[in-house]
Design an enzyme around this catalytic site. Structure first.
Site, PDB file in Angstrom:
ATOM      1  NE  ARG A 186      -9.138  36.474 -31.666  1.00  0.00           N
ATOM      2  CZ  ARG A 186     -10.180  36.171 -32.414  1.00  0.00           C
ATOM      3  NH1 ARG A 186     -11.206  37.010 -32.484  1.00  0.00           N
ATOM      4  NH2 ARG A 186     -10.207  35.046 -33.086  1.00  0.00           N
TER       5      ARG A 186
ATOM      6  CG  PHE B  91     -15.068  37.220 -37.813  1.00  0.00           C
ATOM      7  CD1 PHE B  91     -15.662  36.156 -37.121  1.00  0.00           C
ATOM      8  CD2 PHE B  91     -15.502  38.499 -37.511  1.00  0.00           C
ATOM      9  CE1 PHE B  91     -16.663  36.385 -36.161  1.00  0.00           C
ATOM     10  CE2 PHE B  91     -16.501  38.726 -36.551  1.00  0.00           C
ATOM     11  CZ  PHE B  91     -17.068  37.670 -35.883  1.00  0.00           C
TER      12      PHE B  91
ATOM     13  CE  LYS C  30     -16.396  31.830 -30.863  1.00  0.00           C
ATOM     14  NZ  LYS C  30     -15.541  31.549 -29.709  1.00  0.00           N
TER      15      LYS C  30
ATOM     16  CD1 TRP D 225      -9.098  19.632 -33.493  1.00  0.00           C
ATOM     17  CD2 TRP D 225      -9.177  17.416 -33.263  1.00  0.00           C
ATOM     18  NE1 TRP D 225     -10.134  19.346 -32.644  1.00  0.00           N
ATOM     19  CE2 TRP D 225     -10.201  17.981 -32.486  1.00  0.00           C
ATOM     20  CE3 TRP D 225      -9.021  16.034 -33.269  1.00  0.00           C
ATOM     21  CZ2 TRP D 225     -11.086  17.223 -31.709  1.00  0.00           C
ATOM     22  CZ3 TRP D 225      -9.895  15.264 -32.499  1.00  0.00           C
ATOM     23  CH2 TRP D 225     -10.924  15.862 -31.732  1.00  0.00           C
TER      24      TRP D 225
ATOM     25  CE  LYS E   8      -9.575  32.645 -37.336  1.00  0.00           C
ATOM     26  NZ  LYS E   8     -10.723  33.454 -37.616  1.00  0.00           N
TER      27      LYS E   8
ATOM     28  CB  ALA F 108     -12.976  40.025 -35.868  1.00  0.00           C
TER      29      ALA F 108
ATOM     30  CB  THR G  30      -6.803  23.721 -33.876  1.00  0.00           C
ATOM     31  OG1 THR G  30      -7.278  23.844 -35.210  1.00  0.00           O
ATOM     32  CG2 THR G  30      -7.984  23.509 -32.941  1.00  0.00           C
TER      33      THR G  30
ATOM     34  CG  PHE H 290     -12.592  17.473 -41.059  1.00  0.00           C
ATOM     35  CD1 PHE H 290     -11.916  18.673 -41.168  1.00  0.00           C
ATOM     36  CD2 PHE H 290     -13.550  17.356 -40.060  1.00  0.00           C
ATOM     37  CE1 PHE H 290     -12.192  19.738 -40.335  1.00  0.00           C
ATOM     38  CE2 PHE H 290     -13.832  18.412 -39.211  1.00  0.00           C
ATOM     39  CZ  PHE H 290     -13.163  19.607 -39.346  1.00  0.00           C
TER      40      PHE H 290
END
Lengths: 556, 556
Positions: free
Chosen positions: A94, A301, A105, A409, A71, A273, A73, A381
């Protein structure tokens, strides 16, 4: 393959003054923090207040899975693409939380060619905003306990102090404690605990405040606990609101950084969130809209949590009217929603995509309930097959939506150009008719039922009598008009993390409700909500350090 | 009368680039934090490493009293005076601690016309150094408890974890706690507590580190506790040293600010002067000496604590050789040492001055034991009478010292010109023959006895058998060569805060000894030492807030 940190380091960043110039920000409004970060002076917010506002694009996602969706990226890649396509665009994100950088994470500055930089700075101390929020949270705690210590003139029941301390660290041992031990001169013994800073109500307030005066007013309204007879005690009663606002003053000025492709980005604030609303600050979004033709921003999220709160909490509170929603998905994640284990994601499995795409379909349809046009960004991907991608496109076509393959990406702006052009076209059409899901006047329990029905597709909301009584009490206290912020698992539309895809007819059990009077919402806790994470067996911190040149290594 | 904050605000500050230019710092080495603060890049420290070093002047004081002495204002006033007299001078100060700003003590940026600015910034978050130190301290704590949680492979005895958490807040309720409560998934229950950040060993390490590599090595040596069989466990064993160094990396670069008269000042680091060594960072002092002809720096509390540690801990560790000591006194404080209560300081009382001046005499004579020329700075109050001042001068003449009246609080540089000229003359004479009080090879108990005898004039050091055994153990562990850092009351040469003046023949009771293996000293705790202050009944925080223009008000 180069790591995100290596890619970020290899990039040549522009002086922040050059980024400011691109964004139309005068030199005089820059408060530099090093060469590549700056805060934007309150004076700029004042002079920009009357400027026409740009369009607001929300990037949200499917229910997250262990496969990752991308999200952040996508928010960055789309912003870069729009700028490359000639649309003056500001990215609003954020700030990452420090604690998770040392755990599983990692950081939160995007990845690959779609990053905001400097990544080490943004992921660690940045401009000190979270430290200021931690300090303000804990000053209130210190003043509460000091009040108890010196005779408790307000008659606070020490067992009913609900205000917890905060630290920006993943530290499970701080969850539950008895403090104030050691005898009469050492404090007042009572139960307490620490939440991670992003879970502090101060964070939520910081992100919803429209200016300094609003900040202090909201801080003053924080309810820290009750007396024995149930009277609420506020931060203003404790006389902490002024000093808390002073601690937060400088931090409230939005932070300007750049993407690796030189787009301006405002990275400011970062509430959870679940027990909070999960979006960057109102200050940053509002400023961005006054500076740019388009603001691309992100909510935490999946769309059932972050986007719903963006649209029902942040936008009404700040007077924002979004124009478009981008829902991010990956084939891999959809296969997981279709029942495939993470370890088995390699081989083509079109049937799994077809089973799992229901999650995406529902999120898209949910966003339309807010009157927003929707596009889907499908982060590609290398393992994705044409047939799998076609399955997603087919499912989207059935609901009149379009999915765009994204490769930002690996390729930066060029990889999101198609998505960017679609966004440009939809914004030009201007079909958005944003409305929040419910009216402020709706009773709190009904707001909760509306969200559960419309967004989660739950058959029932289980509200135990004690919880119903508390909601009633909040309404009597004058907080009936505020929105409801649902804290539930992010992994499912339901309150059961294992129910992936698009579950129907489930029950949403409300365990408790809390009033965040300063932030201005009621939190409905549905399930186990972790407000202080722990570290894994082998924390990322073990691999973080300085290289031979004294540079920070091991962040990801 | 204008408050310090009003005076500071009325001053016109120069852009930090102009201050840097004055100090001979190239633009490229500046990492700006806003317009009036900057960090100085590691590259500058490298290019300056081989430059000839200036002279080092230590400002210290008599045993502090409630009357106040003005050590920080004298450091600033003297620096301003020297610059005004044509000597290129850098001022090196400690950073204020955030916690006390909300309590009784207030900030620590000087006062009147002798201040470093911007005072609100320096007193609150400044450039985030203390927040970084807090985070590094608490990351280690989180990793220790996480290690216990995941099976405790190192066999740490949870009851023998001596590493405490830290917060930059006056918060007595955090002194003693039981954390890790709530069941098996919530951590490992054990006793713990928080110290204020300035009392963290990370702060002491930060201030003694000579470079990043030294910083990480010292962090790795921190002893966090023991196994059941008494084996020490270090931060390196926990694999926390790298991530801690990463958190501290940027912070380790010294901060440049200015005085109200435009002198450059490096304000960096700030350890307690009881359980730690009480001086600003080695990084800042060393850099200052490479940039300026004279560095004026300050040590905490009275000369028995701060200066002794500066001379026996910081200077040997950093290879510094000071050239002069300035001992600060006031007539009012000397009258208190002569037995006058604070409320009775108004009327002339020459006899009280004559009784109390013994405190000053001893501090001056103590400084000479380190081979330093000494001058006395007598901070003038309007209530001081000529006869009282003459009594101080007379006492000084008897020991061959000279006292200079200072009025820099009200008059800035001009008020310290006479002192400045005396300092210039003494530095030109170059009679300093600095030596530390004891050799590294002396056993730890003997080091302690040397300090007690030579500096405190104690008749005896009471070392209980258990304490003696611990000192022996430290020596066996290879820490016999480190200096001893005495933690005792700052109000008396003795361990009894009520014995003012110059007590003789007292007993120094050593309650416990602690090894700060990372900082590189042994702490001898003599009496009740507070490592987490509390707030008073009416904390200063109640009066701090934002004014109508959104500026911070109520700091002092």
């Amino acid at each position: 393959m180069a790591t995100d940190l290596e890619i970020a380091r290899a990039a040549t960043l522009l002086p922040i003054g050059a980024i400011a110039e691109r964004a139309g920000i005068p030199e005089a409004a820059l408060i530099p923090f090093g060469r590549h970060k700056a805060k934007l002076d309150f004076s700029l917010l004042r002079t920009q207040a009357d400027k026409p506002r740009g369009k607001l694009v929300l990037v949200t996602g499917i229910s997250p899975t262990a496969a990752g969706e991308g999200k952040t990226t996508t928010t960055i890649g789309l912003g870069d693409a729009l700028n490359a396509l000639g649309t003056r665009t500001m990215i609003c994100l954020r700030e990452p939380s420090l604690g998770p950088c040392f755990g599983v994470k990692g950081g939160a500055t995007g990845g690959g060619r779609a990053q905001v930089a400097p990544m080490e700075d943004i992921n660690l101390h940045f401009t000190g905003d979270f430290h200021a929020i931690t300090a303000a949270n804990n000053l209130l705690s210190a003043m509460i306990d000091n009040h108890l210590y010196w005779g408790n003139a307000l008659g606070i029941d020490p067992r009913r102090v609900t205000w917890r301390r905060a630290m920006d660290m993943n530290d499970r041992n701080l969850r539950n404690m008895v403090l104030g031990l050691g005898g009469a001169s050492q404090g007042v013994p009572r139960e307490d605990g620490f939440d991670i800073t992003v879970a502090s109500e101060v964070m939520a307030i910081f992100c919803l405040a429209r200016d300094l005066a609003d900040l202090q007013a909201r801080l003053g309204r924080i309810i820290i606990g009750q007396t024995r007879d149930g009277t609420s005690i506020t931060a203003r009663d404790i006389k902490a609101d002024g000093a808390m606002a002073a601690l937060l003053r400088d931090a409230l000025q939005p932070n300007l950084v750049q993407t690796l492709e030189g787009s301006p980005a405002l990275v400011h604030g970062g509430p959870f969130a679940n027990i909070a609303h999960g979006c960057n600050s109102v200050m940053a979004t509002t400023l961005g809209l006054s500076l740019a033709d388009v603001v691309v921003t992100e909510a935490g999220f999946g769309a059932d949590l972050g986007a719903e709160k963006f649209l029902d909490i942040k936008c009404p509170s700040a007077g924002l009217s979004p124009d478009l929603a981008v829902v991010v998905a990956t084939v891999r994640a959809l296969k997981m929603h279709g029942g495939v284990a993470k370890s088995a994601l390699g081989p083509e499995d079109v049937a799994a995509v077809e089973r799992g795409v229901v999650n995406l379909v529902r999120h898209v349809e949910n966003m339309r309930k807010f009157g927003l046009p929707v596009v889907v960004a499908l982060n590609k991907f290398t393992t994705d097959t044409d047939a799998e991608i076609a399955a997603v496109r087919h499912a989207m076509a059935r609901i009149g939506a379009e999915a765009f393959l994204c490769t930002h990406w690996g390729e930066g702006a060029a990889g999101a150009a198609e998505l960017g052009r679609a966004v440009q076209a939809l914004l030009a059409e201007g079909h958005a008719k944003y409305r929040s899901l419910y009216e402020p006047a709706l009773p709190l329990a009904e707001k909760l039922r509306t969200i559960a029905r419309e967004i989660y597709h739950a058959a029932e909301v289980q509200i135990p009598p004690a919880v119903a009584a508390r909601l009633k009490r909040f309404e009597e206290m004058g907080f009936g008009h505020v929105p409801v912020c649902v804290a539930k698992t992010q992994y499912s539309f339901s309150a059961d993390a294992t129910r992936m895809g698009a579950p129907e007819g489930h029950v949403l059990p409300v365990r408790e409700v809390r009033l965040s009077a300063g932030a201005g919402f009621v939190v409905a806790v549905c399930g186990d909500i972790m407000t202080m994470p722990g570290l894994p067996r082998h924390p990322a911190a073990e691999g973080i350090g300085l290289d031979a040149d004294g540079r920070i290594d091991g962040l990801f």
